[in-house]
Design a protein around this motif. Structure first.
Motif, PDB file in Angstrom:
ATOM      1  N   LEU A 136       0.849  -1.191   0.000  1.00 26.79           N
ATOM      2  CA  LEU A 136       0.000   0.000   0.000  1.00 26.79           C
ATOM      3  C   LEU A 136       0.885   1.242   0.000  1.00 26.79           C
ATOM      4  O   LEU A 136       1.680   1.446   0.909  1.00 26.79           O
ATOM      5  CB  LEU A 136      -0.916   0.005   1.230  1.00 26.79           C
ATOM      6  CG  LEU A 136      -1.849   1.209   1.385  1.00 26.79           C
ATOM      7  CD1 LEU A 136      -2.797   1.327   0.192  1.00 26.79           C
ATOM      8  CD2 LEU A 136      -2.663   1.090   2.687  1.00 26.79           C
ATOM      9  N   ASN A 137       0.740   2.040  -1.061  1.00 19.41           N
ATOM     10  CA  ASN A 137       1.528   3.262  -1.190  1.00 19.41           C
ATOM     11  C   ASN A 137       0.619   4.468  -0.994  1.00 19.41           C
ATOM     12  O   ASN A 137      -0.224   4.768  -1.843  1.00 19.41           O
ATOM     13  CB  ASN A 137       2.195   3.312  -2.572  1.00 19.41           C
ATOM     14  CG  ASN A 137       3.246   4.415  -2.665  1.00 19.41           C
ATOM     15  OD1 ASN A 137       3.216   5.394  -1.928  1.00 19.41           O
ATOM     16  ND2 ASN A 137       4.183   4.253  -3.574  1.00 19.41           N
ATOM     17  N   LEU A 138       0.813   5.157   0.132  1.00 12.93           N
ATOM     18  CA  LEU A 138       0.027   6.346   0.460  1.00 12.93           C
ATOM     19  C   LEU A 138       0.904   7.593   0.490  1.00 12.93           C
ATOM     20  O   LEU A 138       0.546   8.592   1.123  1.00 12.93           O
ATOM     21  CB  LEU A 138      -0.651   6.159   1.824  1.00 12.93           C
ATOM     22  CG  LEU A 138      -1.658   5.016   1.939  1.00 12.93           C
ATOM     23  CD1 LEU A 138      -2.104   4.827   3.385  1.00 12.93           C
ATOM     24  CD2 LEU A 138      -2.873   5.273   1.039  1.00 12.93           C
ATOM     25  N   ALA A 139       2.034   7.552  -0.179  1.00 15.25           N
ATOM     26  CA  ALA A 139       2.969   8.675  -0.164  1.00 15.25           C
ATOM     27  C   ALA A 139       2.275   9.981  -0.565  1.00 15.25           C
ATOM     28  O   ALA A 139       1.584  10.041  -1.579  1.00 15.25           O
ATOM     29  CB  ALA A 139       4.136   8.399  -1.107  1.00 15.25           C
ATOM     30  N   ALA A 140       2.435  10.994   0.284  1.00 14.66           N
ATOM     31  CA  ALA A 140       1.899  12.335   0.017  1.00 14.66           C
ATOM     32  C   ALA A 140       0.379  12.386  -0.052  1.00 14.66           C
ATOM     33  O   ALA A 140      -0.180  13.306  -0.653  1.00 14.66           O
ATOM     34  CB  ALA A 140       2.512  12.905  -1.257  1.00 14.66           C
ATOM     35  N   CYS A 141      -0.305  11.421   0.537  1.00 17.64           N
ATOM     36  CA  CYS A 141      -1.766  11.496   0.686  1.00 17.64           C
ATOM     37  C   CYS A 141      -2.026  12.304   1.965  1.00 17.64           C
ATOM     38  O   CYS A 141      -2.181  11.741   3.060  1.00 17.64           O
ATOM     39  CB  CYS A 141      -2.380  10.099   0.776  1.00 17.64           C
ATOM     40  SG  CYS A 141      -2.306   9.156  -0.745  1.00 17.64           S
ATOM     41  N   SER A 183      -3.849  -7.469   7.386  1.00 15.04           N
ATOM     42  CA  SER A 183      -2.755  -7.991   8.209  1.00 15.04           C
ATOM     43  C   SER A 183      -1.640  -8.633   7.397  1.00 15.04           C
ATOM     44  O   SER A 183      -0.575  -8.945   7.935  1.00 15.04           O
ATOM     45  CB  SER A 183      -3.303  -9.009   9.219  1.00 15.04           C
ATOM     46  OG  SER A 183      -3.949 -10.078   8.546  1.00 15.04           O
ATOM     47  N   ASN A 184      -1.874  -8.821   6.060  1.00 18.19           N
ATOM     48  CA  ASN A 184      -0.849  -9.426   5.212  1.00 18.19           C
ATOM     49  C   ASN A 184       0.101  -8.405   4.590  1.00 18.19           C
ATOM     50  O   ASN A 184       0.953  -8.771   3.773  1.00 18.19           O
ATOM     51  CB  ASN A 184      -1.504 -10.231   4.081  1.00 18.19           C
ATOM     52  CG  ASN A 184      -2.241 -11.453   4.598  1.00 18.19           C
ATOM     53  OD1 ASN A 184      -1.766 -12.136   5.498  1.00 18.19           O
ATOM     54  ND2 ASN A 184      -3.411 -11.719   4.046  1.00 18.19           N
ATOM     55  N   LEU A 185      -0.014  -7.153   4.981  1.00 22.15           N
ATOM     56  CA  LEU A 185       0.827  -6.110   4.403  1.00 22.15           C
ATOM     57  C   LEU A 185       2.311  -6.428   4.550  1.00 22.15           C
ATOM     58  O   LEU A 185       2.773  -6.809   5.620  1.00 22.15           O
ATOM     59  CB  LEU A 185       0.549  -4.759   5.072  1.00 22.15           C
ATOM     60  CG  LEU A 185      -0.558  -3.876   4.508  1.00 22.15           C
ATOM     61  CD1 LEU A 185      -0.627  -2.564   5.273  1.00 22.15           C
ATOM     62  CD2 LEU A 185      -0.354  -3.604   3.022  1.00 22.15           C
ATOM     63  N   GLN A 186       3.026  -6.245   3.441  1.00 16.46           N
ATOM     64  CA  GLN A 186       4.474  -6.421   3.445  1.00 16.46           C
ATOM     65  C   GLN A 186       5.200  -5.102   3.168  1.00 16.46           C
ATOM     66  O   GLN A 186       6.338  -4.922   3.604  1.00 16.46           O
ATOM     67  CB  GLN A 186       4.883  -7.457   2.400  1.00 16.46           C
ATOM     68  CG  GLN A 186       4.333  -8.850   2.666  1.00 16.46           C
ATOM     69  CD  GLN A 186       4.733  -9.848   1.593  1.00 16.46           C
ATOM     70  OE1 GLN A 186       5.663  -9.609   0.817  1.00 16.46           O
ATOM     71  NE2 GLN A 186       4.037 -10.963   1.536  1.00 16.46           N
ATOM     72  N   THR A 187       4.519  -4.206   2.449  1.00 14.49           N
ATOM     73  CA  THR A 187       5.104  -2.909   2.109  1.00 14.49           C
ATOM     74  C   THR A 187       4.106  -1.802   2.415  1.00 14.49           C
ATOM     75  O   THR A 187       2.958  -1.864   1.980  1.00 14.49           O
ATOM     76  CB  THR A 187       5.485  -2.854   0.618  1.00 14.49           C
ATOM     77  OG1 THR A 187       6.440  -3.877   0.335  1.00 14.49           O
ATOM     78  CG2 THR A 187       6.081  -1.502   0.259  1.00 14.49           C
ATOM     79  N   LEU A 188       4.557  -0.792   3.165  1.00 13.38           N
ATOM     80  CA  LEU A 188       3.697   0.333   3.522  1.00 13.38           C
ATOM     81  C   LEU A 188       4.488   1.631   3.397  1.00 13.38           C
ATOM     82  O   LEU A 188       5.513   1.807   4.064  1.00 13.38           O
ATOM     83  CB  LEU A 188       3.170   0.171   4.945  1.00 13.38           C
ATOM     84  CG  LEU A 188       2.256   1.286   5.471  1.00 13.38           C
ATOM     85  CD1 LEU A 188       1.001   1.423   4.603  1.00 13.38           C
ATOM     86  CD2 LEU A 188       1.853   1.015   6.924  1.00 13.38           C
ATOM     87  N   ASN A 189       4.009   2.516   2.523  1.00  9.88           N
ATOM     88  CA  ASN A 189       4.661   3.806   2.309  1.00  9.88           C
ATOM     89  C   ASN A 189       3.767   4.915   2.849  1.00  9.88           C
ATOM     90  O   ASN A 189       2.692   5.167   2.311  1.00  9.88           O
ATOM     91  CB  ASN A 189       4.947   4.020   0.819  1.00  9.88           C
ATOM     92  CG  ASN A 189       5.822   5.240   0.565  1.00  9.88           C
ATOM     93  OD1 ASN A 189       5.934   6.139   1.395  1.00  9.88           O
ATOM     94  ND2 ASN A 189       6.447   5.279  -0.599  1.00  9.88           N
ATOM     95  N   LEU A 190       4.226   5.575   3.905  1.00  7.31           N
ATOM     96  CA  LEU A 190       3.480   6.672   4.536  1.00  7.31           C
ATOM     97  C   LEU A 190       4.259   7.980   4.473  1.00  7.31           C
ATOM     98  O   LEU A 190       3.967   8.907   5.237  1.00  7.31           O
ATOM     99  CB  LEU A 190       3.170   6.318   5.996  1.00  7.31           C
ATOM    100  CG  LEU A 190       2.290   5.090   6.226  1.00  7.31           C
ATOM    101  CD1 LEU A 190       2.268   4.723   7.704  1.00  7.31           C
ATOM    102  CD2 LEU A 190       0.871   5.343   5.724  1.00  7.31           C
TER     103      LEU A 190
END
Length: 327
Positions: A190-195, A211-218
């Motif tokens: 999930l990529n939420l960069a600059a949201c 719960s299966n997230l492996q990549t998270l961009n905040l």
């Protein structure tokens, strides 16, 4: 939309090949001869097939179905718009048509397809198209909250989605992101960069549902705080990449310590500009996340040599390390 889809200029060569499939032509000519409406020609033209009524209807449908097998949805739609005889058949042609595994709706054709789906008045495209096979989805930055809710409304829509890129979608809010989290429990990236309108409210829902997230961009999500990050660390134990770059003052040692306890498989951690992170939190990361390969501490001015030395000692797989200026 899909990297494997040919360019528009190549489509017409493929159409020509399709139109000259001998089996179709022979069957159609036999029918014409029996009915006595043959004009003696040995071949069919594009105009014959698309505009000749009654006798060419079956062949017309077969050909368009063949075209959709190698052209994108948007390319085929453009072809249909050139022919009044085919526009009426668009529902039959596209009913159940599968979208590609990788959908980039920020690209030229992808954006046009997106507009057909959610920006066309009384659009039925979302009803027709089969989204169940889509695993990667990148949505345009101009997307609104309402449009995102439309995209994901409906039973089973994008049910197998694994990767969602919403980079710089500044118009979306917690309302739409929380709904996506409820419907897409298989998300791994999930990529939420600059949201910038996303807050703890929706990220808490992401933590609970995905719960299966492996990549998270905040990165640049300035309203995210320890409250939701602690929940992510506790529930998303498979996390391998976490980007908290420029989350400013809202990220502290409290969430970092929880990441160290819950995300033992973490390989990449970006803390660039997180000015409230100190040696205490980083030392816990060194102890708990020994598989780290990439660590960005640029702009984290409260970090000293003490914790960096601990990272170097415990994280033997570390390949990339960016340090703040004070070290």
């Amino acid at each position: 939309m899909d990297k494997n889809v040919p360019k528009t200029k190549d489509i017409f060569f493929r159409i020509r090949e399709t139109l000259h499939l001998k089996l179709h032509l022979m069957e159609e000519q036999k029918t014409d001869n029996k009915d006595g409406d043959s004009d003696g020609n040995t071949g069919l033209t594009l105009t014959d097939i698309f505009f000749f009524k009654n006798k060419k209807r079956v062949l017309r449908r077969l050909i368009v179905h063949n075209i959709t097998s190698f052209a994108s949805v948007h390319q085929t739609f453009r072809l249909l718009l050139t022919c009044k005889e085919m526009v009426a058949a668009e529902e039959k042609i596209f009913q159940g048509y599968p979208l590609p595994t990788v959908c980039d709706m920020m690209s030229d054709d992808g954006t046009k397809m997106y507009c057909l789906m959610v920006r066309t008045v009384n659009s039925r495209w979302l009803e027709w198209l089969n989204t169940s096979g889509v695993k990667e989805l990148k949505l345009p930055r101009s997307m609104t909250n309402e449009e995102m809710l439309i995209m994901f409304d409906g039973d089973g829509r994008f049910s197998k989605l694994q990767s969602l890129n919403l980079t710089a979608c500044n118009n979306i809010t917690d309302t739409s992101l929380a709904e996506v989290a409820r419907r897409c429990s298989n998300l791994q990236s999930l990529n939420l960069a600059a949201c910038r309108n996303i807050t703890d409210t929706s990220l808490l829902e992401v933590a609970r549902r995905c719960s299966n997230l492996q990549t998270l961009n905040l990165s640049y999500c300035s309203d995210i705080t320890d409250a939701s990050l602690i929940e992510v660390a506790r529930r998303c134990s498979n996390l391998q990449t976490l980007n908290l770059g420029e989350c400013t003052n809202n990220v502290t040692d409290a969430s970092l310590m929880e990441v160290a306890r819950g995300c033992l498989n973490l390989q990449s951690l970006n803390l660039r500009g997180c000015s409230n992170i100190t040696d205490a939190g980083l030392m816990e990361v060194a102890k708990g996340c020994s598989n780290l390969q990439t660590l960005n501490l640029g702009g984290s001015e409260n970090i000293t040599n003490a914790s960096v030395t601990e990272v170097a000692r415990r994280c033997s797989n570390l390949q990339t390390l960016k340090l703040p200026r004070n070290i």
